[in-house]
Design a protein around this motif. Sequence first.
Motif, PDB file in Angstrom:
ATOM      1  N   ILE A 181      45.487  25.559  27.790  1.00  0.00           N
ATOM      2  CA  ILE A 181      45.601  26.993  28.050  1.00  0.00           C
ATOM      3  C   ILE A 181      47.042  27.447  27.805  1.00  0.00           C
ATOM      4  N   ARG A 182      47.190  28.551  27.082  1.00  0.00           N
ATOM      5  CA  ARG A 182      48.530  29.018  26.698  1.00  0.00           C
ATOM      6  C   ARG A 182      48.817  30.459  27.129  1.00  0.00           C
ATOM      7  N   GLN A 183      47.884  31.102  27.790  1.00  0.00           N
ATOM      8  CA  GLN A 183      48.116  32.471  28.267  1.00  0.00           C
ATOM      9  C   GLN A 183      47.323  32.668  29.548  1.00  0.00           C
ATOM     10  N   MET A 184      47.985  33.255  30.559  1.00  0.00           N
ATOM     11  CA  MET A 184      47.276  33.529  31.811  1.00  0.00           C
ATOM     12  C   MET A 184      47.584  34.930  32.309  1.00  0.00           C
ATOM     13  N   GLY A 185      46.529  35.659  32.631  1.00  0.00           N
ATOM     14  CA  GLY A 185      46.703  36.903  33.354  1.00  0.00           C
ATOM     15  C   GLY A 185      47.103  36.535  34.772  1.00  0.00           C
ATOM     16  N   LEU A 186      48.032  37.261  35.382  1.00  0.00           N
ATOM     17  CA  LEU A 186      48.431  36.915  36.751  1.00  0.00           C
ATOM     18  C   LEU A 186      47.332  37.253  37.735  1.00  0.00           C
ATOM     19  N   VAL A 187      46.720  38.416  37.524  1.00  0.00           N
ATOM     20  CA  VAL A 187      45.743  38.897  38.506  1.00  0.00           C
ATOM     21  C   VAL A 187      44.738  39.796  37.807  1.00  0.00           C
ATOM     22  N   TYR A 188      43.470  39.653  38.168  1.00  0.00           N
ATOM     23  CA  TYR A 188      42.438  40.556  37.652  1.00  0.00           C
ATOM     24  C   TYR A 188      42.378  41.760  38.603  1.00  0.00           C
ATOM     25  N   ALA A 189      41.331  42.553  38.499  1.00  0.00           N
ATOM     26  CA  ALA A 189      41.299  43.799  39.259  1.00  0.00           C
ATOM     27  C   ALA A 189      41.489  43.603  40.761  1.00  0.00           C
ATOM     28  N   GLU A 190      40.959  42.481  41.284  1.00  0.00           N
ATOM     29  CA  GLU A 190      41.106  42.215  42.712  1.00  0.00           C
ATOM     30  C   GLU A 190      42.356  41.390  43.003  1.00  0.00           C
ATOM     31  N   THR A 191      43.051  41.756  44.040  1.00  0.00           N
ATOM     32  CA  THR A 191      44.265  41.059  44.463  1.00  0.00           C
ATOM     33  C   THR A 191      44.005  39.569  44.700  1.00  0.00           C
ATOM     34  N   ASN A 192      44.978  38.729  44.340  1.00  0.00           N
ATOM     35  CA  ASN A 192      44.861  37.296  44.629  1.00  0.00           C
ATOM     36  C   ASN A 192      46.177  36.783  45.231  1.00  0.00           C
ATOM     37  N   LYS A 199      42.563  47.355  41.246  1.00  0.00           N
ATOM     38  CA  LYS A 199      41.500  47.921  42.063  1.00  0.00           C
ATOM     39  C   LYS A 199      42.012  48.476  43.392  1.00  0.00           C
ATOM     40  N   GLU A 200      43.180  47.988  43.804  1.00  0.00           N
ATOM     41  CA  GLU A 200      43.635  48.251  45.173  1.00  0.00           C
ATOM     42  C   GLU A 200      44.167  49.676  45.369  1.00  0.00           C
ATOM     43  N   GLN A 201      43.983  50.176  46.585  1.00  0.00           N
ATOM     44  CA  GLN A 201      44.561  51.469  46.964  1.00  0.00           C
ATOM     45  C   GLN A 201      46.032  51.297  47.320  1.00  0.00           C
ATOM     46  N   HIS A 228      45.666  43.349  33.786  1.00  0.00           N
ATOM     47  CA  HIS A 228      44.871  43.864  34.910  1.00  0.00           C
ATOM     48  C   HIS A 228      45.674  43.944  36.212  1.00  0.00           C
ATOM     49  N   ALA A 229      46.949  43.619  36.144  1.00  0.00           N
ATOM     50  CA  ALA A 229      47.773  43.658  37.352  1.00  0.00           C
ATOM     51  C   ALA A 229      48.068  45.111  37.727  1.00  0.00           C
ATOM     52  N   SER A 230      48.351  45.332  39.004  1.00  0.00           N
ATOM     53  CA  SER A 230      48.731  46.671  39.452  1.00  0.00           C
ATOM     54  C   SER A 230      50.063  47.056  38.801  1.00  0.00           C
ATOM     55  N   ASP A 231      50.427  48.327  38.921  1.00  0.00           N
ATOM     56  CA  ASP A 231      51.682  48.790  38.307  1.00  0.00           C
ATOM     57  C   ASP A 231      52.891  48.041  38.879  1.00  0.00           C
ATOM     58  N   ARG A 232      52.936  47.933  40.215  1.00  0.00           N
ATOM     59  CA  ARG A 232      54.079  47.285  40.874  1.00  0.00           C
ATOM     60  C   ARG A 232      54.136  45.793  40.505  1.00  0.00           C
ATOM     61  N   THR A 233      52.959  45.141  40.496  1.00  0.00           N
ATOM     62  CA  THR A 233      52.919  43.716  40.130  1.00  0.00           C
ATOM     63  C   THR A 233      53.401  43.533  38.692  1.00  0.00           C
ATOM     64  N   SER A 339      31.602  47.944  41.832  1.00  0.00           N
ATOM     65  CA  SER A 339      32.120  49.024  41.004  1.00  0.00           C
ATOM     66  C   SER A 339      33.620  49.148  41.240  1.00  0.00           C
ATOM     67  N   SER A 340      34.285  49.724  40.276  1.00  0.00           N
ATOM     68  CA  SER A 340      35.727  49.761  40.329  1.00  0.00           C
ATOM     69  C   SER A 340      36.210  51.156  39.989  1.00  0.00           C
ATOM     70  N   ARG A 341      37.357  51.522  40.589  1.00  0.00           N
ATOM     71  CA  ARG A 341      37.870  52.849  40.311  1.00  0.00           C
ATOM     72  C   ARG A 341      38.754  52.855  39.061  1.00  0.00           C
ATOM     73  N   VAL A 342      38.892  51.694  38.397  1.00  0.00           N
ATOM     74  CA  VAL A 342      39.880  51.623  37.315  1.00  0.00           C
ATOM     75  C   VAL A 342      39.523  52.484  36.105  1.00  0.00           C
ATOM     76  N   PHE A 343      38.238  52.870  35.960  1.00  0.00           N
ATOM     77  CA  PHE A 343      37.834  53.737  34.836  1.00  0.00           C
ATOM     78  C   PHE A 343      37.709  55.202  35.257  1.00  0.00           C
ATOM     79  N   ASP A 344      38.030  55.487  36.512  1.00  0.00           N
ATOM     80  CA  ASP A 344      37.800  56.808  37.065  1.00  0.00           C
ATOM     81  C   ASP A 344      38.807  57.832  36.515  1.00  0.00           C
ATOM     82  N   ALA A 345      38.281  58.820  35.807  1.00  0.00           N
ATOM     83  CA  ALA A 345      39.158  59.845  35.221  1.00  0.00           C
ATOM     84  C   ALA A 345      39.085  61.156  36.005  1.00  0.00           C
TER      85      ALA A 345
END
Length: 400
Positions: A181-192, A199-201, A228-233, A339-345
């Motif tokens: 494996i040569r690439q890893m996302g730090l976090v998907y929509a849910e916090t880890n 996804k988080e508020q 998929h990480a939050s803005d701050r992350t 369901s996720s709010r990430v597509f909510d416009a």
Amino acid sequence: MYHPAAAKPADYESFPYLRRGTDFPAVELSDPSARRSRFTAEADEDRIERLLAENVTISFHDHPQLLPADVADMPAFLRSKHEFTAFTELRRSGLTAVFDNWFGVIGSTRRAGWKWDDLITTLGLRLADLAHQDGAVVARTVRDILDAKRDGHVAFVLGTESAGMIENDLDRIDVLYGLGIRQMGLVYAETNTLGSGQKEQHDGGLTAFGRRAVERMNAVGMLIDVSHASDRTSLDAIEASVKPVAITHAGARAVWPITRMKPDDVLRACAERGGVLGIEAAPHTTVSYDHRAQSIESVMDHFTYAVELMGIEHVAFGPDTLYGDHASFQKAIGDVIGSSRVFDAGDLEWERVSHVDGLENPTENFRNIAGWLVEHGYRDDEIAAVLGGNILRLLNEVWR
Ligand SMILES: [Zn+2]
């Protein structure tokens, strides 16, 4: 629909050593060559073919797998962990390398995201399948990608959408590196354990453990992805990392105001530290104010904005597509992970599409992107950079 363990249809080119219906559920798969997409670039075809032939082309994020023909077969398909790859179709794409992230965030054994065992099992199966394919190689170095170009092979760069599967064990990063494996996302929509997801508020940013993980990824030579990480992350990771950080598949929030897109400060920080953004094209993501029904035109609105903000040397493409009915697949995932709010416009009007015209699957993506760029007056060197040159430069810095 289940079939008896009879002859393998031609599209069952994955896992050629297994017996269909006996060793895995014989789910009927989609026709990988089926197209609903109508877009065709009117540009000079010879120039497009030459651009694809002469340059290293890299998809920064895709899922070059075949979906079941019937969405109802999805749970059985996912549970088997045998993800079928459309090798022949992929070879027609003109791609040199694809960052392959499997379907790795959907529970294959449970109604939750992947655990360590899911990842290791799927990784092993993937490597076994690849070992039985002609013309497909696993890329562990930049040299492997260049060799694939020379030999006319497709190189698979193995990646994961999330690092949650390492739980609290840093050594697992080295284990995954050792396994290819040569690439890893730090976090998907849910916090880890590493940081907050989109996804988080409440956005807690990168955790203390996340900082140590970033440090280890830097040390071992693992490319960090904050798609998929939050803005701050995302900002914290870009700052904490001594090597450039990638956003392999996203777009600009200024072009379409949903959480799944990245705000200007994240995009700017990514570019300032030498990172690269891959423009996303999965259904219902890169819509734009100017094109409310997602298509290659709305996706390219994100591209032109990102080029303006970040500089063309920091932009590439991570279309995030697959073979089959992507929109229905998205819904099936949503049913599993919630369901996720990430597509909510919000109150904005936009159109749901059955597919993204012009960028429907990995075979057509880069030919149409090259065509669009030619039609819009981009020079050959600029096209070469965004088709793969920028990613190669980044990998040369990170994978060592
Ligand atoms: Zn993703």
